[in-house]
Design a protein around this motif. Structure first.
Motif, PDB file in Angstrom:
ATOM      1  N   ILE A   1      44.268  42.694  39.373  1.00  0.00           N
ATOM      2  CA  ILE A   1      45.392  42.689  38.619  1.00  0.00           C
ATOM      3  C   ILE A   1      46.719  42.722  39.205  1.00  0.00           C
ATOM      4  O   ILE A   1      46.593  42.927  40.569  1.00  0.00           O
ATOM      5  N   PRO A   2      47.700  42.251  38.589  1.00  0.00           N
ATOM      6  CA  PRO A   2      49.015  42.125  39.644  1.00  0.00           C
ATOM      7  C   PRO A   2      49.458  43.293  40.265  1.00  0.00           C
ATOM      8  O   PRO A   2      49.933  43.202  41.262  1.00  0.00           O
ATOM      9  N   SER A   3      49.499  44.376  39.685  1.00  0.00           N
ATOM     10  CA  SER A   3      49.979  45.477  40.176  1.00  0.00           C
ATOM     11  C   SER A   3      49.038  45.946  41.619  1.00  0.00           C
ATOM     12  O   SER A   3      49.604  46.345  42.659  1.00  0.00           O
ATOM     13  N   PHE A   4      47.618  45.743  41.483  1.00  0.00           N
ATOM     14  CA  PHE A   4      46.807  45.878  42.586  1.00  0.00           C
ATOM     15  C   PHE A   4      46.893  44.781  43.740  1.00  0.00           C
ATOM     16  O   PHE A   4      46.768  45.049  44.826  1.00  0.00           O
ATOM     17  N   ASN A   5      47.164  43.682  43.294  1.00  0.00           N
ATOM     18  CA  ASN A   5      47.455  42.585  44.164  1.00  0.00           C
ATOM     19  C   ASN A   5      48.691  42.871  45.029  1.00  0.00           C
ATOM     20  O   ASN A   5      48.639  42.539  46.379  1.00  0.00           O
ATOM     21  N   SER A   6      49.543  43.289  44.305  1.00  0.00           N
ATOM     22  CA  SER A   6      50.844  43.874  45.111  1.00  0.00           C
ATOM     23  C   SER A   6      50.366  44.906  46.121  1.00  0.00           C
ATOM     24  O   SER A   6      50.907  44.810  47.483  1.00  0.00           O
ATOM     25  N   LEU A   7      49.786  45.884  45.759  1.00  0.00           N
ATOM     26  CA  LEU A   7      49.317  46.940  46.563  1.00  0.00           C
ATOM     27  C   LEU A   7      48.526  46.607  47.852  1.00  0.00           C
ATOM     28  O   LEU A   7      48.645  47.114  48.982  1.00  0.00           O
ATOM     29  N   THR A   8      47.768  45.298  47.642  1.00  0.00           N
ATOM     30  CA  THR A   8      47.118  45.029  48.771  1.00  0.00           C
ATOM     31  C   THR A   8      47.210  43.643  49.382  1.00  0.00           C
ATOM     32  O   THR A   8      46.703  43.241  50.338  1.00  0.00           O
ATOM     33  N   GLY A   9      48.754  43.187  49.117  1.00  0.00           N
ATOM     34  CA  GLY A   9      49.083  41.883  49.659  1.00  0.00           C
ATOM     35  C   GLY A   9      47.988  40.829  49.203  1.00  0.00           C
ATOM     36  O   GLY A   9      47.761  40.006  50.178  1.00  0.00           O
ATOM     37  N   GLY A  10      47.658  40.743  48.175  1.00  0.00           N
ATOM     38  CA  GLY A  10      46.645  39.707  47.650  1.00  0.00           C
ATOM     39  C   GLY A  10      45.125  39.845  48.117  1.00  0.00           C
ATOM     40  O   GLY A  10      44.730  38.966  48.449  1.00  0.00           O
ATOM     41  N   GLY A  11      45.088  41.146  48.655  1.00  0.00           N
ATOM     42  CA  GLY A  11      43.634  41.297  49.523  1.00  0.00           C
ATOM     43  C   GLY A  11      43.655  41.454  50.781  1.00  0.00           C
ATOM     44  O   GLY A  11      42.708  41.401  51.692  1.00  0.00           O
ATOM     45  N   GLU A  12      45.007  41.283  51.265  1.00  0.00           N
ATOM     46  CA  GLU A  12      45.235  41.080  53.092  1.00  0.00           C
ATOM     47  C   GLU A  12      44.855  42.598  53.321  1.00  0.00           C
ATOM     48  O   GLU A  12      43.976  42.357  54.491  1.00  0.00           O
ATOM     49  N   VAL A  13      44.753  43.727  52.885  1.00  0.00           N
ATOM     50  CA  VAL A  13      44.040  44.801  53.142  1.00  0.00           C
ATOM     51  C   VAL A  13      43.139  45.310  51.831  1.00  0.00           C
ATOM     52  O   VAL A  13      43.500  45.097  50.779  1.00  0.00           O
ATOM     53  N   GLY A  14      41.970  45.792  52.318  1.00  0.00           N
ATOM     54  CA  GLY A  14      40.969  46.234  51.407  1.00  0.00           C
ATOM     55  C   GLY A  14      40.221  45.029  50.705  1.00  0.00           C
ATOM     56  O   GLY A  14      40.059  43.910  51.525  1.00  0.00           O
ATOM     57  N   ALA A  15      40.159  45.086  49.485  1.00  0.00           N
ATOM     58  CA  ALA A  15      39.457  44.057  48.805  1.00  0.00           C
ATOM     59  C   ALA A  15      39.660  44.209  47.278  1.00  0.00           C
ATOM     60  O   ALA A  15      39.926  45.147  46.763  1.00  0.00           O
ATOM     61  N   LEU A  16      39.706  42.706  46.682  1.00  0.00           N
ATOM     62  CA  LEU A  16      39.891  42.958  45.232  1.00  0.00           C
ATOM     63  C   LEU A  16      38.650  42.111  44.582  1.00  0.00           C
ATOM     64  O   LEU A  16      38.216  41.533  45.243  1.00  0.00           O
ATOM     65  N   PHE A  17      38.444  42.622  43.337  1.00  0.00           N
ATOM     66  CA  PHE A  17      37.489  41.904  42.583  1.00  0.00           C
ATOM     67  C   PHE A  17      37.726  41.763  41.104  1.00  0.00           C
ATOM     68  O   PHE A  17      38.699  42.435  40.674  1.00  0.00           O
ATOM     69  N   GLU A  18      37.348  40.743  40.505  1.00  0.00           N
ATOM     70  CA  GLU A  18      37.665  40.262  39.113  1.00  0.00           C
ATOM     71  C   GLU A  18      37.188  41.474  38.181  1.00  0.00           C
ATOM     72  O   GLU A  18      36.158  42.050  38.130  1.00  0.00           O
ATOM     73  N   VAL A  19      38.068  41.849  37.329  1.00  0.00           N
ATOM     74  CA  VAL A  19      38.058  42.880  36.207  1.00  0.00           C
ATOM     75  C   VAL A  19      36.600  42.748  35.385  1.00  0.00           C
ATOM     76  O   VAL A  19      36.231  41.501  35.084  1.00  0.00           O
ATOM     77  N   GLY A  20      35.600  43.599  35.456  1.00  0.00           N
ATOM     78  CA  GLY A  20      34.267  43.470  34.715  1.00  0.00           C
ATOM     79  C   GLY A  20      33.228  42.793  35.667  1.00  0.00           C
ATOM     80  O   GLY A  20      32.098  42.735  35.002  1.00  0.00           O
ATOM     81  N   ASN A  21      33.521  42.189  36.798  1.00  0.00           N
ATOM     82  CA  ASN A  21      32.353  41.422  37.542  1.00  0.00           C
ATOM     83  C   ASN A  21      31.949  42.526  38.297  1.00  0.00           C
ATOM     84  O   ASN A  21      32.115  42.583  39.645  1.00  0.00           O
ATOM     85  N   HIS A  22      30.823  43.131  37.990  1.00  0.00           N
ATOM     86  CA  HIS A  22      30.215  44.195  38.906  1.00  0.00           C
ATOM     87  C   HIS A  22      29.527  43.685  39.999  1.00  0.00           C
ATOM     88  O   HIS A  22      29.202  44.193  40.866  1.00  0.00           O
ATOM     89  N   HIS A  23      29.090  42.221  39.864  1.00  0.00           N
ATOM     90  CA  HIS A  23      28.640  41.471  40.993  1.00  0.00           C
ATOM     91  C   HIS A  23      29.484  41.247  41.960  1.00  0.00           C
ATOM     92  O   HIS A  23      29.297  41.687  43.547  1.00  0.00           O
ATOM     93  N   LYS A  24      30.791  40.877  41.847  1.00  0.00           N
ATOM     94  CA  LYS A  24      31.654  40.769  42.782  1.00  0.00           C
ATOM     95  C   LYS A  24      32.128  42.065  43.393  1.00  0.00           C
ATOM     96  O   LYS A  24      32.497  42.172  44.688  1.00  0.00           O
ATOM     97  N   LEU A  25      32.252  42.934  42.686  1.00  0.00           N
ATOM     98  CA  LEU A  25      32.278  44.531  43.403  1.00  0.00           C
ATOM     99  C   LEU A  25      31.390  44.967  44.124  1.00  0.00           C
ATOM    100  O   LEU A  25      31.735  45.207  45.358  1.00  0.00           O
ATOM    101  N   ALA A  26      30.096  44.732  43.837  1.00  0.00           N
ATOM    102  CA  ALA A  26      28.984  44.935  44.921  1.00  0.00           C
ATOM    103  C   ALA A  26      29.134  44.154  46.092  1.00  0.00           C
ATOM    104  O   ALA A  26      29.093  44.727  47.336  1.00  0.00           O
ATOM    105  N   GLU A  27      29.559  42.958  46.042  1.00  0.00           N
ATOM    106  CA  GLU A  27      29.809  41.919  47.089  1.00  0.00           C
ATOM    107  C   GLU A  27      30.860  42.240  48.003  1.00  0.00           C
ATOM    108  O   GLU A  27      30.739  42.479  49.305  1.00  0.00           O
TER     109      GLU A  27
END
Length: 78
Positions: free
Chosen positions: A9-35
């Motif tokens: 989501i936009p605020s978490f994109n900002s917090l992670t630099g668009g996933g530069e640190v950590g990882a992001l996954f689509e809301v509701g996509n538990h398969h992506k979360l596991a990945e």
């Protein structure tokens, strides 16, 4: 010192630099979360924690926020 794994989501994109640190996954996509959890767990944890901390210090520490606010105020001055 944690490695963030957050919904994309936009605020978490900002917090992670668009996933530069950590990882992001689509809301509701538990398969992506596991990945992304597996992907993060495969990386050296100490190095990832240092990257997360360095990103936080550069972007969200009190000093960084102060610098950003000063730049904003100065840009508004005639």
């Amino acid at each position: 010192g944690l490695v963030p794994i957050l919904t994309k989501i936009p605020s978490f994109n900002s917090l992670t630099g668009g996933g530069e640190v950590g990882a992001l996954f689509e809301v509701g996509n538990h398969h992506k979360l596991a990945e992304v959890m597996r992907h993060v767990m495969e990386k050296p944890l100490a190095a990832e924690k240092r990257r997360s901390e360095a990103y936080y210090q550069a972007k969200f520490s009190l000093e960084a926020l102060g610098r950003n606010m000063k730049q904003i105020y100065q840009s508004l001055l005639p």
